[in-house]
Design a protein around this motif. Structure first.
Motif, PDB file in Angstrom:
ATOM      1  N   PHE A  29      -5.928  10.982   4.061  1.00  0.00           N
ATOM      2  CA  PHE A  29      -6.039  11.146   5.518  1.00  0.00           C
ATOM      3  C   PHE A  29      -7.002  10.111   6.107  1.00  0.00           C
ATOM      4  CE2 PHE A  29      -4.356  15.488   4.762  1.00  0.00           C
ATOM      5  CZ  PHE A  29      -3.310  15.432   5.671  1.00  0.00           C
ATOM      6  N   ALA A  30      -8.054   9.793   5.363  1.00  0.00           N
ATOM      7  CA  ALA A  30      -8.990   8.768   5.832  1.00  0.00           C
ATOM      8  C   ALA A  30      -8.297   7.412   5.933  1.00  0.00           C
ATOM      9  CB  ALA A  30     -10.193   8.680   4.892  1.00  0.00           C
ATOM     10  N   GLY A  31      -7.293   7.177   5.069  1.00  0.00           N
ATOM     11  CA  GLY A  31      -6.558   5.918   5.084  1.00  0.00           C
ATOM     12  C   GLY A  31      -5.676   5.735   6.293  1.00  0.00           C
ATOM     13  N   LEU A  32      -5.508   6.805   7.100  1.00  0.00           N
ATOM     14  CA  LEU A  32      -4.720   6.688   8.326  1.00  0.00           C
ATOM     15  C   LEU A  32      -5.500   6.018   9.447  1.00  0.00           C
ATOM     16  CD1 LEU A  32      -2.981  10.188   8.342  1.00  0.00           C
ATOM     17  CD2 LEU A  32      -1.981   7.982   7.696  1.00  0.00           C
ATOM     18  N   VAL A  33      -6.811   5.862   9.254  1.00  0.00           N
ATOM     19  CA  VAL A  33      -7.641   5.148  10.224  1.00  0.00           C
ATOM     20  C   VAL A  33      -7.560   3.654   9.914  1.00  0.00           C
ATOM     21  CG1 VAL A  33      -9.966   4.837  11.146  1.00  0.00           C
ATOM     22  CG2 VAL A  33      -9.198   7.117  10.417  1.00  0.00           C
ATOM     23  N   PRO A  34      -7.090   2.820  10.871  1.00  0.00           N
ATOM     24  CA  PRO A  34      -6.916   1.391  10.578  1.00  0.00           C
ATOM     25  C   PRO A  34      -8.194   0.724  10.087  1.00  0.00           C
ATOM     26  CG  PRO A  34      -5.818   1.955  12.623  1.00  0.00           C
ATOM     27  CD  PRO A  34      -6.607   3.173  12.215  1.00  0.00           C
ATOM     28  N   ALA A  35      -8.070   0.006   8.974  1.00  0.00           N
ATOM     29  CA  ALA A  35      -9.184  -0.753   8.403  1.00  0.00           C
ATOM     30  C   ALA A  35      -8.598  -1.905   7.617  1.00  0.00           C
ATOM     31  CB  ALA A  35     -10.031   0.133   7.498  1.00  0.00           C
ATOM     32  N   VAL A  55       2.444   3.690   7.733  1.00  0.00           N
ATOM     33  CA  VAL A  55       2.930   4.495   8.857  1.00  0.00           C
ATOM     34  C   VAL A  55       3.406   3.588   9.997  1.00  0.00           C
ATOM     35  CG1 VAL A  55       2.273   6.187  10.604  1.00  0.00           C
ATOM     36  CG2 VAL A  55       1.451   6.444   8.254  1.00  0.00           C
ATOM     37  N   ILE A  56       2.630   2.562  10.318  1.00  0.00           N
ATOM     38  CA  ILE A  56       3.030   1.633  11.384  1.00  0.00           C
ATOM     39  C   ILE A  56       4.321   0.909  10.994  1.00  0.00           C
ATOM     40  CG2 ILE A  56       2.401  -0.514  12.566  1.00  0.00           C
ATOM     41  CD1 ILE A  56      -0.454   0.486  12.672  1.00  0.00           C
ATOM     42  N   GLY A  57       4.424   0.528   9.719  1.00  0.00           N
ATOM     43  CA  GLY A  57       5.643  -0.123   9.244  1.00  0.00           C
ATOM     44  C   GLY A  57       6.865   0.752   9.451  1.00  0.00           C
ATOM     45  N   CYS A  58       6.709   2.053   9.209  1.00  0.00           N
ATOM     46  CA  CYS A  58       7.801   3.000   9.435  1.00  0.00           C
ATOM     47  C   CYS A  58       8.213   3.005  10.902  1.00  0.00           C
ATOM     48  CB  CYS A  58       7.358   4.387   8.979  1.00  0.00           C
ATOM     49  SG  CYS A  58       8.572   5.694   9.238  1.00  0.00           S
ATOM     50  N   LEU A 109       2.930  -0.551  -4.785  1.00  0.00           N
ATOM     51  CA  LEU A 109       2.053  -0.150  -5.892  1.00  0.00           C
ATOM     52  C   LEU A 109       0.846  -1.073  -6.005  1.00  0.00           C
ATOM     53  CD1 LEU A 109       4.596   0.719  -8.725  1.00  0.00           C
ATOM     54  CD2 LEU A 109       2.840   2.255  -7.834  1.00  0.00           C
ATOM     55  N   ILE A 110       1.089  -2.379  -5.883  1.00  0.00           N
ATOM     56  CA  ILE A 110      -0.007  -3.346  -6.005  1.00  0.00           C
ATOM     57  C   ILE A 110      -1.009  -3.159  -4.867  1.00  0.00           C
ATOM     58  CG2 ILE A 110      -0.584  -5.810  -5.904  1.00  0.00           C
ATOM     59  CD1 ILE A 110       1.992  -6.365  -7.444  1.00  0.00           C
ATOM     60  N   ALA A 111      -0.500  -2.903  -3.653  1.00  0.00           N
ATOM     61  CA  ALA A 111      -1.410  -2.644  -2.526  1.00  0.00           C
ATOM     62  C   ALA A 111      -2.265  -1.416  -2.805  1.00  0.00           C
ATOM     63  CB  ALA A 111      -0.605  -2.457  -1.237  1.00  0.00           C
ATOM     64  N   GLY A 112      -1.658  -0.358  -3.353  1.00  0.00           N
ATOM     65  CA  GLY A 112      -2.416   0.839  -3.687  1.00  0.00           C
ATOM     66  C   GLY A 112      -3.411   0.611  -4.804  1.00  0.00           C
ATOM     67  N   SER A 113      -3.008  -0.193  -5.797  1.00  0.00           N
ATOM     68  CA  SER A 113      -3.901  -0.443  -6.938  1.00  0.00           C
ATOM     69  C   SER A 113      -5.109  -1.286  -6.531  1.00  0.00           C
ATOM     70  CB  SER A 113      -3.128  -1.131  -8.068  1.00  0.00           C
ATOM     71  OG  SER A 113      -2.775  -2.458  -7.720  1.00  0.00           O
ATOM     72  N   LYS A 114      -4.936  -2.164  -5.544  1.00  0.00           N
ATOM     73  CA  LYS A 114      -6.029  -3.040  -5.122  1.00  0.00           C
ATOM     74  C   LYS A 114      -6.956  -2.388  -4.096  1.00  0.00           C
ATOM     75  CE  LYS A 114      -3.908  -7.588  -5.923  1.00  0.00           C
ATOM     76  NZ  LYS A 114      -5.003  -8.170  -6.718  1.00  0.00           N
ATOM     77  N   PHE A 115      -6.367  -1.594  -3.187  1.00  0.00           N
ATOM     78  CA  PHE A 115      -7.156  -1.104  -2.046  1.00  0.00           C
ATOM     79  C   PHE A 115      -7.154   0.416  -1.912  1.00  0.00           C
ATOM     80  CE2 PHE A 115      -5.468  -5.339  -0.993  1.00  0.00           C
ATOM     81  CZ  PHE A 115      -6.674  -6.030  -0.875  1.00  0.00           C
ATOM     82  N   GLY A 116      -6.595   1.110  -2.911  1.00  0.00           N
ATOM     83  CA  GLY A 116      -6.583   2.564  -2.848  1.00  0.00           C
ATOM     84  C   GLY A 116      -5.780   3.052  -1.659  1.00  0.00           C
ATOM     85  N   TYR A 117      -6.342   4.019  -0.915  1.00  0.00           N
ATOM     86  CA  TYR A 117      -5.652   4.612   0.230  1.00  0.00           C
ATOM     87  C   TYR A 117      -5.936   3.879   1.535  1.00  0.00           C
ATOM     88  CZ  TYR A 117      -4.858   8.707  -2.751  1.00  0.00           C
ATOM     89  OH  TYR A 117      -4.455   9.552  -3.762  1.00  0.00           O
ATOM     90  N   THR A 118      -6.689   2.805   1.496  1.00  0.00           N
ATOM     91  CA  THR A 118      -7.181   2.170   2.718  1.00  0.00           C
ATOM     92  C   THR A 118      -6.058   1.689   3.634  1.00  0.00           C
ATOM     93  OG1 THR A 118      -9.083   1.424   1.441  1.00  0.00           O
ATOM     94  CG2 THR A 118      -8.780   0.426   3.605  1.00  0.00           C
ATOM     95  N   LEU A 119      -4.906   1.297   3.050  1.00  0.00           N
ATOM     96  CA  LEU A 119      -3.827   0.734   3.861  1.00  0.00           C
ATOM     97  C   LEU A 119      -2.733   1.748   4.183  1.00  0.00           C
ATOM     98  CD1 LEU A 119      -3.461  -2.784   2.192  1.00  0.00           C
ATOM     99  CD2 LEU A 119      -4.869  -2.092   4.133  1.00  0.00           C
ATOM    100  N   MET A 120      -3.038   3.035   4.044  1.00  0.00           N
ATOM    101  CA  MET A 120      -2.050   4.068   4.368  1.00  0.00           C
ATOM    102  C   MET A 120      -1.559   3.923   5.810  1.00  0.00           C
ATOM    103  SD  MET A 120      -0.614   6.729   2.811  1.00  0.00           S
ATOM    104  CE  MET A 120      -1.758   7.465   1.640  1.00  0.00           C
TER     105      MET A 120
END
Length: 439
Positions: free
Chosen positions: A189-195, A64-67, A49-60
């Motif tokens: 979907f844009a968050g699936l691009v590594p950044a 996936v890689i963690g999975c 939740l904290i990752a989402g609250s700080k960076f939005g969808y950027t770390l999506m």
């Protein structure tokens, strides 16, 4: 991963002594559901939740890689148990006595501190659901005793059924929340691009390596044996089971990222670190969607916390019992029935080491609920815990590339790359966790 070349034959699975199905079946899965429920606790949900609250969808993409990393790591754990007919602790012992020393110290200190943590986490949503009814410490003790009684008097089959119910509750609640807050599919979907936005490195590493990655990953092979799967003919079933587990975990993570991005990022809401952050989210949900949604979320919070509690009570107790059995056999220089056979037959769940560790997880930690955690204990717990995942990844890499594993089931190039990457990731996280300890 090493391909399965054996043709599976036989009847429906689920009981020791039965043959595997001709084809992998969704009805066969079970240990994967258990490891998913145990590995994703309240603290993991808060971190996401904290990752989402700080960076939005950027770390999506990191979720996936963690999975994928967890699928590779758990697959090798299950493959070791099925390919060799030996337990993971059998493998560790073959690498030298240093593994025995590390595990003995780790499992004692970790169990003492984790017991209090799990009980407190399970109590928090109950206090919020029933305000003024009982004190947090009383709820914590009751959840610990309930977990003890359930694991003590039931065997794996009943334990798996309850864990499946708790996973179902978690899944429905988390996915419902993600849908309710209205995900921005284009941004997702844009968050699936590594950044890597500024300041996101540690959150990224945490998403890849942290959620669903604990000692319960090592327990997966023991649950595979407890299900009655104890040789390589079950390999296809185990792989389907494992993928199901971590795809489910990935959905949890993605859903919580969506909630963090849509509900907290836009409103610039900061959560409290640790399990109490979920109570903050409950208040935000109540203000935005009303009391029923907030209460539903608290039910999901309890399912996540209590499933982790009973999962550890069962899985780590199996590991400890196997550790004691192997240690006693080595001291007596005696050959014994393999640990995998004892687990599959249900004998380990009846043994005194299994029940002794259950008691260790429950009663001594109650004292920590009424006292501040001793400084030295906090540091020791943090150091030993930080080293466990690198220890697991690197020892599996060693075991599954050696003559200890039959040639057919040794690592292929993909498994080696994934395990090496996981080991490197966990080493970096280990260094960071140790640096953050209150020395």
């Amino acid at each position: 991963m090493t391909p399965t070349t054996q043709t599976d034959t036989g009847n429906a699975p689920g009981t020791a002594g039965q043959k595997p199905p001709r084809r992998s079946s969704w009805r066969s899965i079970g240990p994967g559901i258990v490891v998913a429920a145990t590995g994703v606790g309240a603290g993991d949900l808060v971190a996401t939740l904290i990752a989402g609250s700080k960076f939005g969808y950027t770390l999506m993409w990191a979720a996936v890689i963690g999975c994928l990393v967890k699928i590779a790591l758990a697959e090798t754990t299950g493959r070791w148990h099925l390919a060799t007919g030996r337990t993971l602790f059998d493998g560790w012992r073959s690498l030298g006595s240093w593994t025995t020393v590390y595990f003995a110290v780790y499992v004692v200190i970790w169990g003492f501190v984790y017991g209090a943590t799990a009980m407190s986490s399970s109590a928090l949503p109950l206090v919020a659901l029933f305000p003024g009814f009982l004190d947090l410490k009383v709820w914590a003790v009751l959840t610990g005793l309930l977990g003890l009684a359930f694991v003590w008097f039931n065997r794996y089959a009943v334990f798996e059924k309850l864990m499946t119910v708790l996973v179902g509750i978690m899944f429905v609640v988390v996915v419902y929340l993600a849908v309710r807050v209205g995900p921005d599919r284009g941004s997702a979907f844009a968050g699936l691009v590594p950044a890597l936005p500024d300041g996101s490195l540690l959150y990224t590493l945490g998403l890849v390596g942290g959620v669903g990655g604990t000692i319960t990953m090592a327990a997966y092979g023991y649950w595979v044996n407890a299900k009655g799967w104890k040789d390589s003919s079950w390999m296809k079933v185990m792989r389907l089971d494992n993928r199901t587990a971590y795809i489910t975990t990935g959905i949890f993570v993605v859903a919580m990222l969506i909630v963090g991005a849509e509900l907290l990022n836009a409103a610039n809401v900061a959560l409290t670190e640790g399990d109490k952050g979920l109570l903050d989210l409950g208040r935000v949900l109540e203000a935005k969607f009303g009391g029923p949604t907030a209460k539903l979320f608290l039910v999901g919070f309890f399912a996540a916390s209590f499933s982790s509690l009973i999962g550890v009570w069962h899985g780590v107790s199996l590991m400890f019992a196997d550790f004691v059995e192997r240690w006693r056999a080595a001291r007596a220089d005696a050959a014994t029935e393999t640990g995998a056979e004892k687990v599959a037959a249900g004998e380990t769940e009846k043994s005194w080491p299994f029940r002794a560790y259950l008691l260790w997880l429950t009663f001594p930690p109650i004292s920590l609920l009424f006292l501040d955690q001793p400084f030295a204990l906090v540091v020791g717990y943090g150091v030993l815990g930080a080293f466990f995942m690198p220890f697991l990844a690197l020892t599996l890499l060693w075991l599954l590339n050696s003559k200890r594993t039959p040639q057919q089931w040794r690592n292929g190039p993909l498994s080696n790359v994934m395990l090496a990457a996981a080991g490197l990731l966990f080493v970096v996280l280990c260094v960071q966790q140790v640096r953050e300890l209150p020395w």
